[in-house]
Design a protein around this motif. Structure first.
Motif, PDB file in Angstrom:
ATOM      1  N   LYS A 192     -69.626 -59.965   0.512  1.00  0.00           N
ATOM      2  CA  LYS A 192     -69.956 -58.605   0.937  1.00  0.00           C
ATOM      3  C   LYS A 192     -68.817 -57.638   0.653  1.00  0.00           C
ATOM      4  CE  LYS A 192     -73.387 -59.704   4.500  1.00  0.00           C
ATOM      5  NZ  LYS A 192     -73.744 -59.590   5.942  1.00  0.00           N
ATOM      6  N   HIS A 195     -68.922 -56.981  -3.120  1.00  0.00           N
ATOM      7  CA  HIS A 195     -70.071 -56.169  -3.518  1.00  0.00           C
ATOM      8  C   HIS A 195     -69.918 -54.715  -3.098  1.00  0.00           C
ATOM      9  CE1 HIS A 195     -72.655 -60.095  -3.528  1.00  0.00           C
ATOM     10  NE2 HIS A 195     -71.755 -60.071  -4.490  1.00  0.00           N
ATOM     11  N   ALA A 196     -69.199 -54.477  -2.003  1.00  0.00           N
ATOM     12  CA  ALA A 196     -69.000 -53.103  -1.534  1.00  0.00           C
ATOM     13  C   ALA A 196     -68.247 -52.261  -2.551  1.00  0.00           C
ATOM     14  CB  ALA A 196     -68.261 -53.113  -0.200  1.00  0.00           C
ATOM     15  N   LYS A 201     -74.420 -54.444  -7.095  1.00  0.00           N
ATOM     16  CA  LYS A 201     -73.905 -55.166  -5.931  1.00  0.00           C
ATOM     17  C   LYS A 201     -74.384 -56.614  -5.888  1.00  0.00           C
ATOM     18  CE  LYS A 201     -73.261 -50.876  -3.436  1.00  0.00           C
ATOM     19  NZ  LYS A 201     -71.815 -50.882  -3.686  1.00  0.00           N
TER      20      LYS A 201
END
Length: 237
Positions: A192, A195-196, A201
């Motif tokens: 996460k 992907h941020a 993403k």
């Protein structure tokens, strides 16, 4: 898919992840493929059995072993240098011996493998180095040693591209961002956070990276040399 029938290909570090995907795609395209492995003999045996490629044990931290593995491969058409390690952490506390090993594998082995390939590679050959987006940017702390190594291979590629260019040999770096492998799974604890920072993403797949490698190894990429080709889903753009 480009036809590599009759081409001699060597992949340094081909037993798992990106390396195994590269082996599979070159074999599927008709190439005769050799690949090295070090710490994963079972995985190497499985890839060899699946593809018919030849597995060669060689520790990329050992300069003589790297040179011998490439020399024994003979006149290559394509060399892909994928073997690498990642060591992350506070530079004030990282084990210096671990950092030295990282440099041996990620930098020195790349140089010596590329040079040895150049001694006997056929004209219009291809040398591809699997680098990292961390060669360009360091979005999170603890990546100093790793980023150092991946920045260094950019200089190796540019230098060898200049040295080998008169023979039509191209040298390029493929720079992945997060890729779904056992070292960095798409569902892992840091996914996460990664992907941020990305425009797309998700993790890339190993096959997506391998497909870029095969394009750069093809005749269509004959005028691409000394470059870094990033495949990272837009990390930090």
């Amino acid at each position: 898919m480009t036809d590599f029938a009759g081409k001699q290909v060597m992949v340094m570090g081909g037993s798992r992840g990106i390396g195994a995907a590269i082996v599979r795609q070159f074999v599927a395209a008709g190439a005769s493929v050799r690949f090295t492995f070090s710490g994963s003999p079972d995985a190497a045996a499985a890839v060899a059995a699946e593809t018919g490629a030849t597995a060669v044990q060689a520790d990329s931290a050992n300069r003589d072993a790297v040179i011998a593995a490439v020399a024994d491969a003979g006149a290559l058409d394509v060399l892909v240098i994928n073997a690498g390690v990642a060591i992350m952490g506070d530079p004030l506390t990282l084990d210096p011996d671990a950092v030295d090993r990282l440099i041996d594998i990620n930098v020195r082995a790349v140089y010596f493998a590329g040079v040895e390939a150049g001694r006997q590679m056929r004209d219009n050959g291809r040398i591809l180095i699997i680098g990292s987006v961390n060669g360009d940017r360091v979005p999170w702390p603890g990546q100093t040693a790793y980023a150092l190594s991946k920045s260094a291979v950019q200089g190796i590629a540019r230098g060898l591209a200049r040295d080998f260019g008169p023979r039509g040999i191209t040298v390029n770096v493929v720079q992945p961002g997060p890729v779904d492998t056992d070292m960095n799974p798409a569902e892992g604890p840091f996914a996460k956070m990664m992907h941020a920072a990305m425009a797309i993403k998700r993790h890339a797949t190993a096959d997506e990276v391998a497909s870029l490698v095969l394009y750069l190894a093809s005749p269509a990429a004959a005028m691409i040399t000394g470059t870094t080709q990033t495949i990272d889903g837009g990390v930090g753009i």
